[in-house]
Motif scaffolding. Structure first.
Motif, PDB file in Angstrom:
ATOM      1  N   ASP A 238      -6.595  -6.363  -2.548  1.00 41.75           N
ATOM      2  CA  ASP A 238      -6.109  -5.705  -3.761  1.00 41.75           C
ATOM      3  C   ASP A 238      -6.739  -4.319  -3.910  1.00 41.75           C
ATOM      4  O   ASP A 238      -6.054  -3.330  -4.194  1.00 41.75           O
ATOM      5  N   THR A 241      -5.282  -1.974  -1.153  1.00 41.39           N
ATOM      6  CA  THR A 241      -3.880  -1.627  -1.357  1.00 41.39           C
ATOM      7  C   THR A 241      -3.693  -0.627  -2.497  1.00 41.39           C
ATOM      8  O   THR A 241      -2.899   0.320  -2.392  1.00 41.39           O
ATOM      9  N   ASN A 242      -4.445  -0.812  -3.571  1.00 46.58           N
ATOM     10  CA  ASN A 242      -4.212  -0.027  -4.778  1.00 46.58           C
ATOM     11  C   ASN A 242      -5.160   1.163  -4.958  1.00 46.58           C
ATOM     12  O   ASN A 242      -4.810   2.123  -5.649  1.00 46.58           O
ATOM     13  N   GLU A 280      -8.759  -3.129 -12.904  1.00 52.00           N
ATOM     14  CA  GLU A 280      -7.851  -4.037 -12.203  1.00 52.00           C
ATOM     15  C   GLU A 280      -8.604  -5.155 -11.499  1.00 52.00           C
ATOM     16  O   GLU A 280      -8.147  -6.305 -11.479  1.00 52.00           O
TER      17      GLU A 280
END
Length: 487
Positions: A238, A241-242, A280
């Motif tokens: 995560d 990717t972000n 996040e």
């Protein structure tokens, strides 16, 4: 506290267990416990010897009136799994296990207890030392290195044992009689990578996944427990990717036969991404903890800022690593189509190490089906080779095929029903017992497996039930009194 353990009834087991647990006995470092067993046998003036790989064999003649019964091999393994809590200060190479009585249970202080398979070994010692227990001729077989390769069982030559029946004392449910087990193979994926410099406008964190139950990678694989390596990889995926997260180091899991309880990763992100990254990631952490709240209530995922490392992984290799671990199966692959509730084939992604330009991923695949064992192994190989890894298979060992016509199985099952007025659970298990390997060189030996209640084996939560151990001891004595006669 260990002196209190010696006084638990039956003392014939617990006293020997306390003595055994005073001896460090890590797998592949069994020299001290081998000598301990040799000294034990010699002190009893019994025939005692060590084979070429380190297994200890002690022979004891039949008691008067039992000479016409079939010779029984009592078998257990000397080594134990070494796991400890991260905040426990303990050296398995030099210290004996510190034990605690907790109601009807015995456990260790922050480490594995070694009841797997120490209670089985202690029971055999109790039989060998006894002067008032009726039994046929006994061959006590104490194997080495069961937990990390079963090399003791593999190295046992076919002309050493003379017994007709083998009682393996290495199961963990006192109402279960084992008639089969899974085989296994170690899968190791390795790859080198180049290291990049860390940008000056960066910030570094340690991500820690801790507090998981862990457990036996065979017996507990179907419980849906958290795997620290897979959870960590989810977090890294995560963040990468972000927010372009970069990995400096990963240290996850420990032994192949233990479900990973902890994983630690040092990562780097751009300072500009700090706030959205933390927001996040914390949101993802909350989601993961919610998913596991009923089965892993102590799961803890933390971040702390650390000094910038000097190097990070090459970007391309990092992406392939994260995707390879994401795609590699962890958990149950196939349930047995023949035995209800039995896991046939599974995999445990046990160890992930990333450091100094080298990656190592270690897995243990288990199956009671040789063809499906290799099917899953090849599936995992494909996942890792597509990501540029070198993959090696090692330590393959066969399963133990059930024999429903077994004479000793019939004897033991009927005896259990007579003693406890209920039917035992006659079953194969998904653990890797040594019976399958021993059966290769001793194909005519009749085998069953049984033991006391042990919970949390291969984890610091391991504990053994006192009342169940008494039941196990009494059952063993009755089996020895009722072994079949020679033909």
């Amino acid at each position: 506290m260990n002196l209190e353990i010696k006084n638990i009834e039956p003392k014939a087991i617990w006293s020997h267990f306390a003595d055994l647990n005073a001896v460090p006995r890590p797998s592949k470092k069994e020299e001290r416990v081998i000598q301990f067993m040799v000294d034990f046998g010699n002190k009893l003036r019994l025939e005692t010897f060590v084979d070429k790989v380190g297994n200890v064999i002690i022979r004891k003649p039949a008691t008067i009136g039992m000479e016409n019964r079939k010779t029984v091999v009592l078998q257990g393994h000397l080594d134990m799994v070494h796991q400890k809590n991260s905040d426990t200060n303990f050296n398995f190479d030099t210290e004996g296990i510190k034990m605690i009585i907790d109601g009807d249970w015995v456990k260790a202080d922050g480490t594995t207890l070694g009841a797997d398979n120490g209670l089985g070994v202690a029971a055999i010692m109790g039989i060998l030392a006894s002067t008032d227990i009726m039994h046929p001729a006994i061959e006590a077989l104490f194997t080495i290195d069961e937990e990390t390769g079963m090399t003791g069982a593999m190295g046992l030559e076919g002309n050493i044992l003379k017994g007709d029946i083998l009682l393996n004392l290495d199961t963990e449910e006192d109402d279960e009689i084992g008639m089969g087990c899974a085989g296994g193979v170690d899968i190791t994926a390795t790859r080198k990578y180049k290291e990049d410099e860390v940008g000056t406008e960066s910030i570094s964190y340690e991500i820690a996944v801790t507090g998981l139950n862990g457990g036996h990678s065979g017996m507990d694989i179907n419980k849906g427990l958290g795997n620290a390596n897979k959870i960590m990889n989810r977090l890294l995926f995560d963040g990468f990717t972000n927010f372009g997260l970069r990995i400096s180091e990963i240290n996850g899991g420990s032994l192949r036969n233990a479900i990973p309880r902890e994983s630690f990763a040092n990562i780097v992100i751009d300072k500009a991404s700090k706030e959205p990254f933390l927001f996040e990631l914390n949101d993802l952490i909350n989601s993961i903890q919610l998913e596991y709240k009923s089965i892993e209530p102590n799961l803890l995922i933390t971040l702390k800022e650390i000094p910038l490392p000097k190097k990070i992984m090459d970007l391309g290799v990092q992406e392939e690593l994260i995707k390879a671990i994401y795609s590699a199966l962890n958990g149950v692959y196939r349930m047995s189509p023949d035995i209800e509730g039995l896991v046939e084939t599974s995999n445990n992604i046990a160890r992930v190490i990333v450091k100094d330009g080298n990656i190592m991923i270690g897995s243990l695949t288990r199956s009671s089906s040789e063809t499906n064992k290799w099917d899953l192994a090849n599936s995992l190989r494909s996942s890792f080779e597509l990501a540029g890894f070198n993959v090696e298979f090692s330590g393959s060992y066969p399963g133990w095929l059930p024999n429903i016509n077994s004479e000793i199985l019939n004897t033991v099952t009927k005896l259990y029903e007579e003693l406890y007025k209920e039917k035992p659970n006659v079953a194969a298990c998904h653990a890797g017992l040594e019976c399958g390997i021993l059966g290769q060189n001793y194909p005519n030996m009749d085998m069953v497996s049984f033991g006391p209640n042990i919970r949390g084996a291969h984890s610091p939560d391991e504990k053994a039930q006192i009342s169940s151990t008494k039941k196990f001891w009494n059952f063993l004595i009755e089996i020895l009194k009722n072994t079949p006669s020679k033909n």
